[in-house]
Design an enzyme around this catalytic site. Structure first.
Site: not given
Length: 318
Positions: A16, A95, A131, A155, A177
């Site tokens: 990430d 994203e 994303k 996400t 998350f």
């Protein structure tokens, strides 16, 4: 064998980060980025070439200043994605603007644009995941995009309702998350003791894993946003785990053995799937989870803020 090597035996490890040098160092299967990571990398002198190429692209395509700014911003994301793909064999997750999180048609349009930009860079777009925040609108966008051959990573996923809706829509991949769930419960509790097997973020992913595997959903679970190595090890066996460079380094330097915690072979399956959630059911169930409501809103605000900061930076370069 260090813990990172052992983890890779059970789980696909993803980095990430928007830091290309870091990704080149760890050579993960996949990599993910987000507006916060892209902003941090764009501000670094190391990646001036990526930013400059995006500015030149925007000027060349022309249009109004706002159009050029949006084109430059999109091209920055694609530029980092293109460079990252040189060092990984799998997927890059890129994203879209978080300000579009409640507009299905706008998400679809922007996703198609990003894929077209990758294609113009001679990138195999089957290696690109778009994303999107796991709002109802984005989940519907992911459903439509998959019909167009564009795969998505949903996400900012915090509630079980979000996970169910993603499975109902046959979303390619979700990112629960773990760390942000943990943060919320830490802030709202008085007991400072910690046990990884009762960590609320870990338990949330285990619940999703059991549900997905029991009903044989194909949606990939990629645990994300970790605060502790213990959280990662407690989810060993999850389909994928995306890890920050700092925690990757900790895993790389530890050799303590650990056992696989999630094992699909130990779950009994059922062929018939639950009735898909309606929009009203989704909204009601998600709204019942105060943590999920707060963290989803907070995440969208944060990513939107960083997107705006990136645009301010790019505008200063025109």
């Amino acid at each position: 064998m260090n813990q990172l090597e052992r983890l890779k035996k059970y789980t696909t490890v993803v980095v990430d980060s928007g830091d290309i040098e870091c990704i080149a160092q760890y050579r993960p299967q996949d990599a993910t980025t987000n507006p916060t990571l892209i902003l941090k990398s764009a501000l670094s002198k190391k990646y001036e070439c990526v930013v400059n190429e995006a500015i030149q692209y925007a000027k060349k395509t022309g249009g109004s200043k706002s159009t050029q700014l949006q084109n430059a911003s999109d091209m920055v994301s694609v530029g980092f994605g293109k460079e990252i793909l040189k060092y990984i064999p799998g997927y890059i997750s890129t994203e879209i603007d978080a300000r579009l999180s409640f507009n299905t048609s706008a998400c679809v349009k922007r996703a198609i644009k990003l894929i077209d930009l990758y294609r113009e860079q001679n990138i195999d777009t089957s290696r690109v995941l778009i994303k999107l925040a796991a709002t109802w609108e984005c989940i519907q966008a992911a459903y439509k995009l998959k019909k167009l051959g564009i795969l998505c990573n949903l996400t900012l996923l915090f509630s079980f309702a979000q996970a169910r809706a993603c499975a109902d829509s046959d979303v390619f991949l979700i990112s629960p998350f773990v760390g942000r769930i943990y943060d919320w419960y830490q802030k709202n509790k008085t007991d400072n003791s910690y046990f990884s097997n009762s960590d609320p973020g870990v338990l949330a992913v285990k619940k999703i894993f059991l549900y997905y595997k029991k009903y044989m959903y194909k949606t990939i679970i990629m645990s994300a946003s970790f605060r502790k190595v213990e959280q990662i090890l407690e989810l060993s066996g999850c389909d994928r785990i995306t890890i920050s460079p700092d925690l990757l380094n900790v895993l790389k330097n530890q050799t303590c053995k650990f056992n696989r915690k999630l094992d699909i072979d130990k779950i009994s399956t059922i062929s018939s799937k639950p009735t898909p959630l309606s929009e009203s059911e989704f909204r009601f169930l998600h709204n019942q989870d105060a943590m999920a409501v707060e963290k989803l809103s907070e995440g969208i605000r944060q990513f939107s803020h960083d997107q705006i900061e990136l645009e301010k930076f790019l505008l200063s370069l025109f």
